[in-house]
Design a protein around this motif. Structure first.
Motif, mmCIF file in Angstrom:
data_model
loop_
_atom_site.group_PDB
_atom_site.id
_atom_site.type_symbol
_atom_site.label_atom_id
_atom_site.label_comp_id
_atom_site.label_asym_id
_atom_site.label_seq_id
_atom_site.Cartn_x
_atom_site.Cartn_y
_atom_site.Cartn_z
ATOM 1 N N GLU A 1 11.313 33.905 -24.185
ATOM 2 C CA GLU A 1 12.098 33.125 -24.776
ATOM 3 C C GLU A 1 13.594 33.770 -25.739
ATOM 4 N N PRO A 2 14.277 34.519 -24.970
ATOM 5 C CA PRO A 2 15.101 35.222 -25.715
ATOM 6 C C PRO A 2 16.253 34.431 -26.528
ATOM 7 N N LYS A 3 16.452 33.169 -26.220
ATOM 8 C CA LYS A 3 17.336 32.190 -26.786
ATOM 9 C C LYS A 3 16.752 31.260 -27.808
ATOM 10 N N MET A 4 15.722 31.455 -28.418
ATOM 11 C CA MET A 4 14.742 30.647 -29.169
ATOM 12 C C MET A 4 15.547 30.514 -30.313
ATOM 13 N N GLU A 5 15.964 31.574 -31.131
ATOM 14 C CA GLU A 5 16.809 31.119 -32.480
ATOM 15 C C GLU A 5 17.964 30.122 -32.040
ATOM 16 N N GLU A 6 18.738 30.461 -31.008
ATOM 17 C CA GLU A 6 19.867 29.547 -30.715
ATOM 18 C C GLU A 6 19.423 28.177 -30.606
ATOM 19 N N ARG A 7 18.419 28.157 -29.815
ATOM 20 C CA ARG A 7 17.761 26.687 -29.542
ATOM 21 C C ARG A 7 17.313 25.969 -30.838
ATOM 22 N N LYS A 8 16.876 26.618 -31.585
ATOM 23 C CA LYS A 8 16.386 26.074 -33.063
ATOM 24 C C LYS A 8 17.564 25.591 -33.738
ATOM 25 N N SER A 9 18.500 26.599 -33.879
ATOM 26 C CA SER A 9 19.589 26.341 -34.586
ATOM 27 C C SER A 9 20.408 24.991 -34.026
ATOM 28 N N LEU A 10 20.602 24.944 -32.855
ATOM 29 C CA LEU A 10 21.106 24.042 -32.196
ATOM 30 C C LEU A 10 20.400 22.848 -32.583
ATOM 31 N N GLY A 11 19.085 22.514 -32.511
ATOM 32 C CA GLY A 11 18.325 21.397 -32.603
ATOM 33 C C GLY A 11 18.455 20.948 -34.023
ATOM 34 N N LEU A 12 18.513 21.896 -35.029
ATOM 35 C CA LEU A 12 18.285 21.641 -36.361
ATOM 36 C C LEU A 12 20.059 20.839 -36.733
ATOM 37 N N ARG A 13 21.043 21.275 -36.090
ATOM 38 C CA ARG A 13 22.238 20.872 -36.173
ATOM 39 C C ARG A 13 22.315 19.197 -35.840
ATOM 40 N N VAL A 14 21.647 19.061 -34.741
ATOM 41 C CA VAL A 14 21.603 17.988 -33.729
ATOM 42 C C VAL A 14 20.817 16.938 -34.671
ATOM 43 N N MET A 15 19.684 17.288 -35.252
ATOM 44 C CA MET A 15 18.862 16.459 -36.260
ATOM 45 C C MET A 15 19.842 16.216 -37.581
ATOM 46 N N GLY A 16 20.514 17.107 -37.928
ATOM 47 C CA GLY A 16 21.379 16.862 -39.141
ATOM 48 C C GLY A 16 22.287 15.555 -38.993
ATOM 49 N N PHE A 17 22.870 16.058 -37.583
ATOM 50 C CA PHE A 17 24.042 14.937 -37.103
ATOM 51 C C PHE A 17 23.274 13.583 -37.076
ATOM 52 N N MET A 18 22.185 13.501 -36.622
ATOM 53 C CA MET A 18 21.619 12.239 -36.322
ATOM 54 C C MET A 18 21.210 11.530 -37.663
ATOM 55 N N ILE A 19 20.857 12.348 -38.490
ATOM 56 C CA ILE A 19 20.401 11.776 -39.817
ATOM 57 C C ILE A 19 21.735 11.306 -40.335
ATOM 58 N N VAL A 20 22.800 11.896 -40.522
ATOM 59 C CA VAL A 20 24.022 11.264 -41.084
ATOM 60 C C VAL A 20 24.325 10.255 -40.199
ATOM 61 N N LEU A 21 24.404 10.174 -38.906
ATOM 62 C CA LEU A 21 24.818 8.972 -38.208
ATOM 63 C C LEU A 21 24.074 7.950 -38.483
ATOM 64 N N THR A 22 22.584 8.081 -38.441
ATOM 65 C CA THR A 22 21.890 6.848 -38.906
ATOM 66 C C THR A 22 22.159 6.239 -40.296
ATOM 67 N N ILE A 23 22.488 7.316 -41.387
ATOM 68 C CA ILE A 23 22.964 6.677 -42.566
ATOM 69 C C ILE A 23 24.163 5.709 -42.612
ATOM 70 N N LEU A 24 25.178 6.487 -42.068
ATOM 71 C CA LEU A 24 26.523 5.702 -41.558
ATOM 72 C C LEU A 24 26.219 4.499 -40.805
ATOM 73 N N LEU A 25 25.399 4.385 -39.976
ATOM 74 C CA LEU A 25 25.266 3.048 -39.265
ATOM 75 C C LEU A 25 24.694 2.103 -40.150
ATOM 76 N N TYR A 26 23.556 2.550 -40.896
ATOM 77 C CA TYR A 26 22.964 1.716 -41.658
ATOM 78 C C TYR A 26 23.924 0.773 -42.747
ATOM 79 N N PHE A 27 24.785 1.756 -43.359
ATOM 80 C CA PHE A 27 25.762 0.958 -44.347
ATOM 81 C C PHE A 27 26.663 0.315 -43.631
ATOM 82 N N ALA A 28 27.324 0.794 -42.244
ATOM 83 C CA ALA A 28 28.168 -0.290 -41.629
ATOM 84 C C ALA A 28 27.417 -1.424 -41.251
ATOM 85 N N ASN A 29 26.174 -1.354 -40.795
ATOM 86 C CA ASN A 29 25.517 -2.620 -40.600
ATOM 87 C C ASN A 29 25.472 -3.339 -41.764
#
Length: 276
Positions: free
Chosen positions: A234-262
């Motif tokens: 699994e030579p790309k493990m670090e890249e995969r984890k980094s991408l996963g954390l960025r996606v999770m961060g984006f989803m958290i921010v998006l959820t917060i924005l959608l909550y306040f918009a709603n």
């Protein structure tokens, strides 16, 4: 409906438990074996590879394991992830002869390896590999660490990780217990399936001389080569984890924005209903 869901859930749990149990039992040839769990720097969502351990593990592979085991899914140029520079990678590649061709005469030929080449097999074919190893085929190291994992979502504390299995196997060579007959050409191992393995103990203390001065005990070399083997799988493990954390961060921010918009939209509707 709920009864059906419950039945399916219980079936999934049962299958998972049976699969894990079979994996643990098979590791010891029918009897449960203890595989020690280690703290790996690359484990967990924030884990990263220990480059010093990777380089030591690569050294063990080159000096000990590469005589029998291939690494056919890894290219020399990928060694830059271990911290090697371009000149070092070229030097590593030149240590190997690579089959190329055909040439202008329609014949295959060998040449020194290049960074773009993949690690060549130490044997010309499977039959040659078996003939040189008493009939047993030495597995390729590219995905071996991942293939030895037995993971369970429901009982993660019983999961077996590939690195832990490899370390246990390399340190599992013992004298056969009284009454146990080891077949000719095989060696007793507490972890391998059936407790008999064709590979002789590959490691011994101070077998290699680490460039960084780390004492080359059997345990240290086992840990290092297990780390390298996991990276190879699994030579790309670090890249995969980094991408996963960025996606999770984006989803958290998006959820917060959608909550306040709603909340804002419904607040305006409530105000309009109140005025009407």
């Amino acid at each position: 409906m709920l009864k059906s869901i419950k039945t399916i859930s219980l079936a999934v749990v049962a299958v998972s438990a049976m699969t894990l149990g079979a994996g643990v039992a098979n590791a010891a040839g029918g009897g449960e074996v203890h595989i020690e769990k280690h703290e790996w720097p690359h484990a967990g969502p924030f884990g990263k590879y220990d480059k010093a351990a990777l380089q030591r593990g690569f050294q063990v592979y080159r000096e000990v394991c590469s005589a029998c085991h291939s690494l056919e899914m890894v290219a020399f140029r990928e060694l830059d992830a271990l911290g090697y520079n371009e000149d070092e990678i070229k030097a590593f590649a030149k240590e190997y002869d690579v089959v190329d061709g055909p040439n202008d005469d329609g014949e295959m030929f060998t040449r020194p390896g290049r960074p773009s080449d993949y690690f060549p097999s130490p044997f010309a074919n499977d039959k040659e590999a078996r003939a040189a190893n008493g009939g047993a085929y030495p597995p390729d190291f590219s995905v071996l660490a991942k293939s030895r994992e037995h993971l369970s979502l429901f009982t993660p504390w019983n999961s077996i990780y590939g690195e832990d299995y490899i370390v246990a196997l390399l340190m599992g060579y013992k004298e056969a217990p009284e009454g146990f007959t080891v077949m000719d050409g095989l060696n007793y191992n507490t972890v391998f399936d059936g407790n008999q393995i064709a590979m002789a103990p590959p490691l011994s203390d101070e077998q290699v001389e680490y460039a960084d001065g780390t004492p080359a005990t059997v345990e240290q070399m086992s840990m290092d080569v297990a780390t390298f083997m996991y990276w190879a799988s699994e030579p790309k493990m670090e890249e995969r984890k980094s991408l996963g954390l960025r996606v999770m961060g984006f989803m958290i921010v998006l959820t917060i924005l959608l909550y306040f918009a709603n909340k804002s939209v419904w607040a305006k509707l409530d105000d309009e209903d109140g005025r009407s």
